[in-house]
Enzyme design. Structure first.
Site, short mmCIF file in Angstrom:
data_model
loop_
_atom_site.label_atom_id
_atom_site.label_comp_id
_atom_site.label_asym_id
_atom_site.label_seq_id
_atom_site.Cartn_x
_atom_site.Cartn_y
_atom_site.Cartn_z
N ALA A 65 7.03 -18.02 9.10
CA ALA A 65 8.02 -17.07 8.60
C ALA A 65 9.39 -17.74 8.63
CB ALA A 65 8.03 -15.81 9.46
N GLY B 206 3.32 -17.76 10.67
CA GLY B 206 2.90 -16.90 9.58
C GLY B 206 2.02 -17.60 8.57
N GLU C 71 -1.38 -17.49 9.96
CA GLU C 71 -1.85 -16.11 9.89
C GLU C 71 -2.27 -15.72 8.48
OE1 GLU C 71 0.66 -14.10 13.54
OE2 GLU C 71 1.76 -14.85 11.81
#
Length: 257
Positions: free
Chosen positions: A69, A113, A116
């Site tokens: 992120a 992220g 993920e």
């Protein structure tokens, strides 16, 4: 092949029955910011609604699938801001919610992220240079898009604890479906997606739904769910065609119904 040009943070192509979504913020190692996540959601909405598309490939570039992120975007957020806007919730689960099969092609970094999002995909094809990790603890925070939840399901509790608590990176072993040379990773992912797209579309979606169910229920209930879906395939034209083709020793012609 057709390309959709209106996005600023991603590229979208259609190659036959395969949709290809490329994360395209190379200057930031494809860091996932709000703009990219919004565009990713729109692209997946479009591809999922397109009857011509049977499977989707999600990829980045040779240096990074996604390095995480965007830290600059969240560094100054307060607790109330993060909570009130439900940060890393809106739009972030779109890849995992896609009913059509999604194949990730991962080269370079898939961190935070990025790791993920890769885990939200159904099949992960990794380059030999792929590096996965959940380094959030190095920043004084923790995974927020499923890292502590999906990772144990993928690689077990001990390895997940190791990655999440130390912040170290690991190679692709144990986390992915296939490992291939870096210059072959996208071609391999597209080939896998093309093969899936050549199957019966509704049956492929049923298979995906059933496998995902394994992570959300007991074995007995999961087997019951699988069996009921299996029974329902006998109401499809594609089951009749597939079995008739097998008996006749010919290739089936699925009509996705």
């Amino acid at each position: 092949m057709s390309t959709t040009p209106e996005y600023a943070n991603i590229l979208v192509e259609r190659r036959g029955a395969v949709g290809i979504v490329t994360l395209n913020r190379p200057q930031a190692l494809n860091a996932l910011n709000a703009g990219l996540i919004a565009e990713l959601g729109t692209a997946f909405d479009d591809l999922e609604a397109d009857a011509a598309i049977g499977a989707i490939v999600l990829t980045g570039n040779d240096k990074a699938f996604a390095a995480g992120a965007d830290i600059k975007e969240m560094a100054d957020k307060t607790y109330m801001q993060a909570y009130a806007e439900d940060f890393i919730t809106k739009g972030w689960e779109r890849v995992g919610q896609c009913r059509k099969p999604v194949v990730a092609a991962v080269a370079g970094f898939a961190l935070g992220g990025g790791c993920e999002v890769a885990m939200m995909c159904d099949i992960v094809i990794a380059a030999e240079n792929a590096r996965f990790g959940q380094p959030e603890i190095n920043l004084g925070t923790m995974p927020g898009a499923g890292g502590t939840q999906r990772l144990p399901r993928f690689i077990g509790k001990a390895k997940a604890m190791d990655l999440c608590l130390t912040g170290r990176m690991m190679d692709a072993a144990g986390l992915v479906s296939r490992i291939v040379p870096a210059d072959k990773v996208l071609d391999e992912a597209i080939a896998v997606a093309e093969r899936i797209a050549g199957m019966s579309r509704p049956i492929a979606m049923m298979v995906k739904e059933s496998v995902n169910r394994a992570f959300e229920t007991t074995l007995a209930e999961g087997v019951r769910f699988e069996r009921r879906l299996f029974h329902s395939t006998f109401a499809t034209e594609d089951q009749k065609e597939g079995m008739a083709a097998f008996i006749a020793k010919r290739k089936p012609v699925f009509r996705n119904r």
